[in-house]
Design an enzyme around this catalytic site. Structure first.
Site, PDB file in Angstrom:
ATOM      1  N   ASP A  30      44.102  36.741  39.875  1.00 62.11           N
ATOM      2  CA  ASP A  30      44.956  36.828  41.371  1.00 62.11           C
ATOM      3  C   ASP A  30      45.759  37.997  41.472  1.00 62.11           C
ATOM      4  O   ASP A  30      46.165  38.708  40.523  1.00 62.11           O
ATOM      5  CB  ASP A  30      45.841  35.378  41.084  1.00 62.11           C
ATOM      6  CG  ASP A  30      46.560  35.128  42.600  1.00 62.11           C
ATOM      7  OD1 ASP A  30      46.000  35.388  43.477  1.00 62.11           O
ATOM      8  OD2 ASP A  30      47.434  34.152  42.357  1.00 62.11           O
ATOM      9  N   GLY A  31      46.240  38.177  42.703  1.00 63.10           N
ATOM     10  CA  GLY A  31      47.290  39.312  43.025  1.00 63.10           C
ATOM     11  C   GLY A  31      46.383  40.413  43.581  1.00 63.10           C
ATOM     12  O   GLY A  31      47.138  41.641  43.718  1.00 63.10           O
ATOM     13  N   ARG A  34      48.422  41.318  46.906  1.00 67.43           N
ATOM     14  CA  ARG A  34      49.963  41.732  46.560  1.00 67.43           C
ATOM     15  C   ARG A  34      49.707  43.251  46.008  1.00 67.43           C
ATOM     16  O   ARG A  34      50.717  44.147  46.459  1.00 67.43           O
ATOM     17  CB  ARG A  34      50.585  41.017  45.773  1.00 67.43           C
ATOM     18  CG  ARG A  34      51.405  39.677  46.688  1.00 67.43           C
ATOM     19  CD  ARG A  34      51.663  38.734  45.803  1.00 67.43           C
ATOM     20  NE  ARG A  34      50.517  37.916  44.987  1.00 67.43           N
ATOM     21  CZ  ARG A  34      50.583  37.014  44.408  1.00 67.43           C
ATOM     22  NH1 ARG A  34      51.969  36.727  43.502  1.00 67.43           N
ATOM     23  NH2 ARG A  34      49.702  36.389  43.699  1.00 67.43           N
ATOM     24  N   HIS A  47      40.948  43.936  46.577  1.00 61.38           N
ATOM     25  CA  HIS A  47      39.809  43.252  45.922  1.00 61.38           C
ATOM     26  C   HIS A  47      38.654  44.050  45.501  1.00 61.38           C
ATOM     27  O   HIS A  47      38.101  43.951  44.431  1.00 61.38           O
ATOM     28  CB  HIS A  47      39.161  42.355  47.313  1.00 61.38           C
ATOM     29  CG  HIS A  47      39.769  41.392  47.689  1.00 61.38           C
ATOM     30  ND1 HIS A  47      40.350  40.341  46.986  1.00 61.38           N
ATOM     31  CD2 HIS A  47      40.130  41.091  49.177  1.00 61.38           C
ATOM     32  CE1 HIS A  47      41.293  39.426  47.625  1.00 61.38           C
ATOM     33  NE2 HIS A  47      40.916  40.011  49.008  1.00 61.38           N
ATOM     34  N   SER A  76      37.072  26.898  47.024  1.00 62.06           N
ATOM     35  CA  SER A  76      36.914  26.197  48.129  1.00 62.06           C
ATOM     36  C   SER A  76      37.851  26.153  48.998  1.00 62.06           C
ATOM     37  O   SER A  76      37.785  26.056  50.411  1.00 62.06           O
ATOM     38  CB  SER A  76      36.285  24.779  47.861  1.00 62.06           C
ATOM     39  OG  SER A  76      37.297  24.000  46.961  1.00 62.06           O
ATOM     40  N   TRP A  79      38.392  29.612  52.064  1.00 65.59           N
ATOM     41  CA  TRP A  79      37.842  29.683  53.560  1.00 65.59           C
ATOM     42  C   TRP A  79      38.961  29.753  54.636  1.00 65.59           C
ATOM     43  O   TRP A  79      38.536  30.141  55.686  1.00 65.59           O
ATOM     44  CB  TRP A  79      36.657  28.487  54.023  1.00 65.59           C
ATOM     45  CG  TRP A  79      35.716  28.658  52.918  1.00 65.59           C
ATOM     46  CD1 TRP A  79      35.383  27.687  51.896  1.00 65.59           C
ATOM     47  CD2 TRP A  79      34.639  29.356  53.010  1.00 65.59           C
ATOM     48  NE1 TRP A  79      34.184  28.019  51.213  1.00 65.59           N
ATOM     49  CE2 TRP A  79      33.382  29.047  51.968  1.00 65.59           C
ATOM     50  CE3 TRP A  79      34.147  30.347  53.948  1.00 65.59           C
ATOM     51  CZ2 TRP A  79      32.336  29.469  51.726  1.00 65.59           C
ATOM     52  CZ3 TRP A  79      32.897  31.010  53.661  1.00 65.59           C
ATOM     53  CH2 TRP A  79      31.811  30.630  52.495  1.00 65.59           C
ATOM     54  N   LEU A 141      27.016  36.947  25.778  1.00 64.89           N
ATOM     55  CA  LEU A 141      28.117  36.250  26.638  1.00 64.89           C
ATOM     56  C   LEU A 141      27.635  35.353  27.817  1.00 64.89           C
ATOM     57  O   LEU A 141      26.451  35.969  28.636  1.00 64.89           O
ATOM     58  CB  LEU A 141      28.859  37.502  27.172  1.00 64.89           C
ATOM     59  CG  LEU A 141      29.967  36.797  28.225  1.00 64.89           C
ATOM     60  CD1 LEU A 141      31.266  36.395  27.521  1.00 64.89           C
ATOM     61  CD2 LEU A 141      30.652  38.219  28.780  1.00 64.89           C
ATOM     62  N   GLU A 217      44.787  25.979  26.518  1.00 58.01           N
ATOM     63  CA  GLU A 217      46.023  26.604  26.597  1.00 58.01           C
ATOM     64  C   GLU A 217      46.097  27.418  27.734  1.00 58.01           C
ATOM     65  O   GLU A 217      45.075  28.256  28.107  1.00 58.01           O
ATOM     66  CB  GLU A 217      46.266  27.686  25.238  1.00 58.01           C
ATOM     67  CG  GLU A 217      45.971  26.827  23.774  1.00 58.01           C
ATOM     68  CD  GLU A 217      47.139  25.956  23.875  1.00 58.01           C
ATOM     69  OE1 GLU A 217      48.257  26.399  24.167  1.00 58.01           O
ATOM     70  OE2 GLU A 217      46.915  24.853  23.216  1.00 58.01           O
TER      71      GLU A 217
HETATM   72  C1  IPE Z   1      43.160  31.371  43.176  1.00 61.38           C
HETATM   73  O1  IPE Z   1      43.765  32.141  43.918  1.00 61.38           O
HETATM   74  C2  IPE Z   1      41.425  31.366  43.563  1.00 61.38           C
HETATM   75  C3  IPE Z   1      40.971  32.807  43.186  1.00 61.38           C
HETATM   76  C4  IPE Z   1      41.610  33.542  42.045  1.00 61.38           C
HETATM   77  C5  IPE Z   1      39.620  32.980  43.590  1.00 61.38           C
HETATM   78  P1  IPE Z   1      44.525  31.894  45.149  1.00 61.38           P
HETATM   79  O2  IPE Z   1      45.359  32.993  45.583  1.00 61.38           O
HETATM   80  O3  IPE Z   1      43.621  31.442  46.196  1.00 61.38           O
HETATM   81  O4  IPE Z   1      45.431  30.497  44.997  1.00 61.38           O
HETATM   82  P2  IPE Z   1      46.806  30.151  45.663  1.00 61.38           P
HETATM   83  O5  IPE Z   1      46.759  30.086  47.072  1.00 61.38           O
HETATM   84  O6  IPE Z   1      47.847  31.248  45.319  1.00 61.38           O
HETATM   85  O7  IPE Z   1      47.273  28.823  45.130  1.00 61.38           O
HETATM   86  C1  IPE Z   2      42.729  36.884  44.120  1.00 61.22           C
HETATM   87  O1  IPE Z   2      43.883  37.664  44.941  1.00 61.22           O
HETATM   88  C2  IPE Z   2      41.455  37.039  44.678  1.00 61.22           C
HETATM   89  C3  IPE Z   2      40.996  35.883  45.450  1.00 61.22           C
HETATM   90  C4  IPE Z   2      41.462  34.935  45.656  1.00 61.22           C
HETATM   91  C5  IPE Z   2      39.527  36.117  46.187  1.00 61.22           C
HETATM   92  P1  IPE Z   2      44.246  37.063  46.157  1.00 61.22           P
HETATM   93  O2  IPE Z   2      43.617  37.766  47.509  1.00 61.22           O
HETATM   94  O3  IPE Z   2      44.658  35.738  46.016  1.00 61.22           O
HETATM   95  O4  IPE Z   2      45.687  38.495  45.996  1.00 61.22           O
HETATM   96  P2  IPE Z   2      47.141  37.688  46.337  1.00 61.22           P
HETATM   97  O5  IPE Z   2      47.502  36.527  45.593  1.00 61.22           O
HETATM   98  O6  IPE Z   2      47.216  37.347  47.979  1.00 61.22           O
HETATM   99  O7  IPE Z   2      48.287  38.860  46.187  1.00 61.22           O
HETATM  100 MG    MG Z   3      46.378  34.826  45.333  1.00 67.29          MG
END
Ligand code: IPE
Ligand code: IPE
Ligand code: MG
Length: 255
Positions: A30-31, A34, A47, A76, A79, A141, A217
């Site tokens: 995630d992130g 940002r 990405h 899911s 989208w 793996l 964990e």
């Molecule tokens: C979870 O991250 C999904 C993936 C990393 C693919 P999101 O960014 O979609 O989750 P929320 O919306 O912060 O909960």
């Molecule tokens: C995770 O990064 C990738 C996917 C959910 C596909 P984000 O796109 O959720 O990035 P943030 O959380 O908005 O920073």
């Molecule tokens: Mg995110």
């Protein structure tokens, strides 16, 4: 010490660091958005960088002999993002499979896909299927790609499957047990994740492996996924090595 550092610290008396290695690590990457926004870049650039991080982490996981890694690549619920971002992410998955499949295969990686394949573009469904088929015999793996994945959706599909078997007279309702439910899930015969890592400072599972994470964990770190690296991964493994897993029982020391 940050709030997340607190959450990650050992839950009971320390055991030697690094001795216990997880078999299966789940990654909530995630992130990306940002990370890009903080640099004045478009979310899609985040990405793109995130994919480079993923490549490095997969190689590293292979080198250290991890057995399973499950990556949350598209949920899911994702989208609901703007159409342009969704189609960029679809293209990125396509490129990842097309460009990286031969290297993954050569390095003995086995690919498994989890998630709902209904409603996916035909080309993507076919590509994922081919990746699984090509690498089926590999013994290194196992890379589990959670794509169009949501744990509630997975559980609903598993329940439907079991109900159909009951209706067909193949299964008695009283025979439905934890093991039957586990094997009806997309993860089927895979072991539960020992450790789930989430980057970007968010402290939630966001519908990732809810059933399978019953005794995982959890490890949260503040860095955004594109900044995550081999050292950050090793740090998470080290924290895991310090945890005391009791599964409702008592630690060996207390017996
Ligand atoms: C979870 O991250 C999904 C993936 C990393 C693919 P999101 O960014 O979609 O989750 P929320 O919306 O912060 O909960
Ligand atoms: C995770 O990064 C990738 C996917 C959910 C596909 P984000 O796109 O959720 O990035 P943030 O959380 O908005 O920073
Ligand atoms: Mg995110």
């Amino acid at each position: 010490m940050t709030a997340n550092a607190d959450l990650n610290s050992a839950s009971a008396g320390p055991e030697p660091a690094g001795v216990v290695c997880p078999r299966h690590v789940g990654l909530i990457m995630d992130g990306n958005g940002r990370w890009a926004e903080a640099r004045g870049l478009s979310r899609t650039e985040g990405h793109r960088q995130g994919l480079d991080t993923l490549r490095r982490i997969i190689r590293h996981a292979g080198h250290i002999g991890l057995e399973y890694i499950t990556i949350f690549s598209f949920s899911s619920e994702n989208w609901s993002r703007p159409k342009a971002e969704v189609s960029f992410l679809m293209g990125l998955l396509r490129r990842f499979v097309q460009q990286d499949l031969s290297e993954l295969h050569e390095t003995n990686v086995r690919i498994r896909i989890i998630g709902d394949r209904d409603g996916l573009e035909k080309g993507i469904g076919q590509l994922l299927h081919e990746a699984e088929e090509l690498t089926r015999g590999n013994t290194g793996l196992t890379l589990v790609v959670a794509f169009n994945y949501g744990a509630r959706n997975e559980l609903a599909r598993a329940m439907r499957l079991l109900a159909e078997r009951v209706k067909a007279g193949e299964l008695e309702p009283e025979d439905i047990c934890v093991e039957k439910i586990s094997s009806a899930l997309d993860t089927g015969s895979l072991p539960d994740p020992d450790l789930i890592i989430r980057t970007s400072g968010e402290v939630r599972l966001s519908n990732f492996l809810l059933w399978q994470a019953a005794y995982s964990e959890l490890y949260f770190c503040d860095c955004h996924w594109p900044d995550f690296d081999e050292a950050a991964f090793d740090k998470a493994l080290e924290a895991y090595g310090m945890r005391s897993r009791r599964f409702g029982g008592l630690s060996a020391k207390a017996l």
